[in-house]
Motif scaffolding. Structure first.
Motif, PDB file in Angstrom:
ATOM      1  N   THR A  15       0.843  -1.196   0.000  1.00  0.00           N
ATOM      2  CA  THR A  15       0.000   0.000   0.000  1.00  0.00           C
ATOM      3  C   THR A  15       0.880   1.247   0.000  1.00  0.00           C
ATOM      4  O   THR A  15       0.392   2.365   0.098  1.00  0.00           O
ATOM      5  N   GLY A  16       2.180   1.039  -0.087  1.00  0.00           N
ATOM      6  CA  GLY A  16       3.160   2.119  -0.124  1.00  0.00           C
ATOM      7  C   GLY A  16       4.523   1.459   0.018  1.00  0.00           C
ATOM      8  O   GLY A  16       4.600   0.233   0.113  1.00  0.00           O
ATOM      9  N   LEU A  17       5.571   2.278   0.043  1.00  0.00           N
ATOM     10  CA  LEU A  17       6.923   1.704   0.132  1.00  0.00           C
ATOM     11  C   LEU A  17       7.298   1.445   1.589  1.00  0.00           C
ATOM     12  O   LEU A  17       6.630   1.911   2.511  1.00  0.00           O
ATOM     13  N   LEU A  18       8.383   0.713   1.789  1.00  0.00           N
ATOM     14  CA  LEU A  18       8.865   0.480   3.157  1.00  0.00           C
ATOM     15  C   LEU A  18       9.363   1.799   3.743  1.00  0.00           C
ATOM     16  O   LEU A  18       9.969   2.608   3.048  1.00  0.00           O
ATOM     17  N   HIS A  19       9.123   1.985   5.025  1.00  0.00           N
ATOM     18  CA  HIS A  19       9.628   3.164   5.732  1.00  0.00           C
ATOM     19  C   HIS A  19      10.428   2.680   6.941  1.00  0.00           C
ATOM     20  O   HIS A  19      10.579   1.462   7.153  1.00  0.00           O
ATOM     21  N   ALA A  20      10.913   3.632   7.728  1.00  0.00           N
ATOM     22  CA  ALA A  20      11.805   3.256   8.838  1.00  0.00           C
ATOM     23  C   ALA A  20      11.134   2.278   9.793  1.00  0.00           C
ATOM     24  O   ALA A  20      11.792   1.411  10.374  1.00  0.00           O
ATOM     25  N   GLY A  21       9.814   2.389   9.957  1.00  0.00           N
ATOM     26  CA  GLY A  21       9.097   1.491  10.870  1.00  0.00           C
ATOM     27  C   GLY A  21       9.011   0.082  10.309  1.00  0.00           C
ATOM     28  O   GLY A  21       9.274  -0.900  11.013  1.00  0.00           O
ATOM     29  N   SER A  22       8.655  -0.039   9.021  1.00  0.00           N
ATOM     30  CA  SER A  22       8.501  -1.396   8.470  1.00  0.00           C
ATOM     31  C   SER A  22       9.847  -2.095   8.335  1.00  0.00           C
ATOM     32  O   SER A  22       9.922  -3.327   8.406  1.00  0.00           O
ATOM     33  N   ASP A  46      -1.232  -8.484  -0.888  1.00  0.00           N
ATOM     34  CA  ASP A  46      -1.902  -7.548  -1.798  1.00  0.00           C
ATOM     35  C   ASP A  46      -3.365  -7.910  -2.033  1.00  0.00           C
ATOM     36  O   ASP A  46      -3.887  -7.711  -3.127  1.00  0.00           O
ATOM     37  N   ILE A  47      -4.033  -8.469  -0.996  1.00  0.00           N
ATOM     38  CA  ILE A  47      -5.438  -8.845  -1.234  1.00  0.00           C
ATOM     39  C   ILE A  47      -6.363  -7.640  -1.170  1.00  0.00           C
ATOM     40  O   ILE A  47      -7.457  -7.693  -1.709  1.00  0.00           O
ATOM     41  N   ASP A  48      -5.933  -6.578  -0.498  1.00  0.00           N
ATOM     42  CA  ASP A  48      -6.794  -5.393  -0.416  1.00  0.00           C
ATOM     43  C   ASP A  48      -6.471  -4.505  -1.623  1.00  0.00           C
ATOM     44  O   ASP A  48      -5.881  -3.427  -1.498  1.00  0.00           O
ATOM     45  N   ALA A  49      -6.890  -4.997  -2.802  1.00  0.00           N
ATOM     46  CA  ALA A  49      -6.483  -4.356  -4.063  1.00  0.00           C
ATOM     47  C   ALA A  49      -6.728  -2.839  -4.098  1.00  0.00           C
ATOM     48  O   ALA A  49      -5.842  -2.094  -4.541  1.00  0.00           O
ATOM     49  N   PRO A  50      -7.876  -2.348  -3.623  1.00  0.00           N
ATOM     50  CA  PRO A  50      -8.085  -0.897  -3.725  1.00  0.00           C
ATOM     51  C   PRO A  50      -7.038  -0.087  -2.958  1.00  0.00           C
ATOM     52  O   PRO A  50      -6.789   1.075  -3.292  1.00  0.00           O
ATOM     53  N   ARG A  51      -6.416  -0.666  -1.945  1.00  0.00           N
ATOM     54  CA  ARG A  51      -5.428   0.085  -1.163  1.00  0.00           C
ATOM     55  C   ARG A  51      -4.000  -0.103  -1.692  1.00  0.00           C
ATOM     56  O   ARG A  51      -3.076   0.570  -1.233  1.00  0.00           O
ATOM     57  N   CYS A  52      -3.812  -1.038  -2.629  1.00  0.00           N
ATOM     58  CA  CYS A  52      -2.457  -1.294  -3.124  1.00  0.00           C
ATOM     59  C   CYS A  52      -2.038  -0.222  -4.119  1.00  0.00           C
ATOM     60  O   CYS A  52      -2.849   0.300  -4.866  1.00  0.00           O
ATOM     61  N   VAL A  53      -0.753   0.080  -4.112  1.00  0.00           N
ATOM     62  CA  VAL A  53      -0.197   1.083  -5.022  1.00  0.00           C
ATOM     63  C   VAL A  53       0.526   0.336  -6.141  1.00  0.00           C
ATOM     64  O   VAL A  53       1.362  -0.540  -5.856  1.00  0.00           O
ATOM     65  N   ALA A  54       0.201   0.666  -7.389  1.00  0.00           N
ATOM     66  CA  ALA A  54       0.809  -0.053  -8.522  1.00  0.00           C
ATOM     67  C   ALA A  54       2.336   0.038  -8.448  1.00  0.00           C
ATOM     68  O   ALA A  54       2.895   1.116  -8.235  1.00  0.00           O
ATOM     69  N   GLY A  55       2.982  -1.096  -8.572  1.00  0.00           N
ATOM     70  CA  GLY A  55       4.459  -1.113  -8.602  1.00  0.00           C
ATOM     71  C   GLY A  55       5.116  -1.147  -7.229  1.00  0.00           C
ATOM     72  O   GLY A  55       6.321  -1.377  -7.116  1.00  0.00           O
ATOM     73  N   LYS A  58       7.128  -4.458  -6.336  1.00  0.00           N
ATOM     74  CA  LYS A  58       8.480  -4.589  -6.917  1.00  0.00           C
ATOM     75  C   LYS A  58       9.447  -3.665  -6.188  1.00  0.00           C
ATOM     76  O   LYS A  58      10.585  -4.026  -5.897  1.00  0.00           O
ATOM     77  N   GLN A  59       8.967  -2.461  -5.887  1.00  0.00           N
ATOM     78  CA  GLN A  59       9.856  -1.496  -5.224  1.00  0.00           C
ATOM     79  C   GLN A  59      10.219  -1.941  -3.805  1.00  0.00           C
ATOM     80  O   GLN A  59      11.333  -1.743  -3.349  1.00  0.00           O
ATOM     81  N   ILE A  60       9.260  -2.571  -3.123  1.00  0.00           N
ATOM     82  CA  ILE A  60       9.548  -3.079  -1.770  1.00  0.00           C
ATOM     83  C   ILE A  60      10.639  -4.144  -1.851  1.00  0.00           C
ATOM     84  O   ILE A  60      11.584  -4.150  -1.057  1.00  0.00           O
ATOM     85  N   LEU A  61      10.526  -5.029  -2.852  1.00  0.00           N
ATOM     86  CA  LEU A  61      11.542  -6.080  -3.003  1.00  0.00           C
ATOM     87  C   LEU A  61      12.906  -5.450  -3.304  1.00  0.00           C
ATOM     88  O   LEU A  61      13.943  -5.919  -2.807  1.00  0.00           O
ATOM     89  N   GLU A  62      12.902  -4.353  -4.066  1.00  0.00           N
ATOM     90  CA  GLU A  62      14.170  -3.658  -4.350  1.00  0.00           C
ATOM     91  C   GLU A  62      14.725  -3.006  -3.084  1.00  0.00           C
ATOM     92  O   GLU A  62      15.924  -3.033  -2.828  1.00  0.00           O
TER      93      GLU A  62
END
Ligand code: GLU
Length: 301
Positions: A15-22, A46-55, A58-62
């Motif tokens: 639902t967004g990128l990783l931050h210092a907390g995650s 990613d089951i809550d599709a409406p809250r997921c941010v496209a891409g 992949k960015q979290i894995l990076e």
């Protein structure tokens, strides 16, 4: 610790990128798996599709890779696994431990108002059980677990007890404190509780290490594991990182995405939250050093 069967996981919602907390939860789960000579998996929730941010997946894995945190098997996506959740729900329906619910949020609020209670002060209101004995002509919207039916059928204690490796002995009376919780939502999406329990079991997760903000879900998950005849992993919840405003860092309150230019600095901050000493050299040495001290570190006390 050689020989301990250990499969851990990090399960970010894109639902967004990783931050210092995650990153604190990611690092702790990785270190715990390494320190036990175990496996570490990544599951994209990613089951809550409406809250997921496209891409964002992949960015979290990076982001994780930049911090040296790479899963031991291919990552999985919950959106590819909904057939497993369907099977689990059918199993619970067949047992007679669920019921369809036709209540809107407004109708649940109205029950509280009629009882003279202010729902705003009870934001996680216990479902009043309106549809437990039938829909009264209303169309079915969601599926709920009949908590008391499970407790009775399985002869479980009214108050579930479990051990949290960092927080110690825990207990919760799910029927009284949470109520009949949702398994499949009114919008047709799978509820986090069901998906996480099914996936943890399907992936053979033995140890769950995640943020303390998820602590309150654990009893519901243990109850569902018992209802589905699944094993219960060992739990540990990591400390939350507070922002300057004194609130926990979260995507909802605008936490900054991790700065990939300097992964060591990000890791050092996460390590500090876990009571580990910062490391001045590089990502690889830092992870190595922390793995070495992890099982005797303050995080586990
Ligand atoms: N997907 C959840 C989150 O990002 C974590 C679930 C879990 O670790 O059980 O908050």
């Amino acid at each position: 610790m050689v020989g301990v069967r250990y499969i851990g996981r990090f399960a970010p919602s894109p639902t967004g990128l990783l931050h210092a907390g995650s990153l604190v939860a990611a690092l702790a789960s990785w270190l715990d798996a390494r320190a036990h000579n175990g496996q570490w998996l990544v599951r994209i929730e990613d089951i809550d599709a409406p809250r997921c941010v496209a891409g964002a997946d992949k960015q979290i894995l990076e982001q994780l890779a930049a911090c040296g945190l790479v899963a031991d098997s291919e990552p999985t996506w919950q959106s590819h696994r909904t057939y497993l959740y369907e099977t689990a729900l059918t199993q619970l329906i067949d047992k007679g431990w669920t019921y369809p619910c036709g209540c809107s949020r407004k109708e649940i609020e109205d029950v509280y108002v009629s009882l003279g209670q202010d729902l705003a002060r009870h934001s996680a209101a216990v479902y009043p059980g309106t549809c437990r004995d039938g829909l009264n002509g209303k169309p079915a919207r969601a599926w709920r677990l009949n908590v008391q039916a499970v407790i009775k059928a399985l002869h479980l204690p009214q108050t579930l007890e479990w051990h949290n490796r960092r927080m110690g002995h825990q207990q919760q009376d799910v029927a009284r404190e949470v109520g009949d919780f949702v398994l499949k939502r009114a919008d047709g999406l799978w509820a986090y509780q069901l998906a996480v329990v099914v996936d943890d079991a399907d992936q053979g997760i033995t140890h769950v290490v995640r943020g303390e903000d998820l602590h309150d879900n654990t009893a519901r998950q243990i109850l569902l594991q018992k209802a589905l005849g699944l094993p219960t992993p060992i739990y540990m919840h990591t400390p939350l990182v507070m922002g300057e405003n004194g609130e926990k860092l979260s995507k909802q309150n605008g936490a900054q995405a991790l700065d990939l230019q300097n992964p060591l600095a990000a890791l050092n901050l996460a390590a500090k939250a876990l009571g580990l000493n910062p490391c001045a050299t590089n990502v690889e040495d830092a992870l190595h050093e922390w793995t070495h001290v992890w099982l005797s570190s303050k995080s586990l006390l």
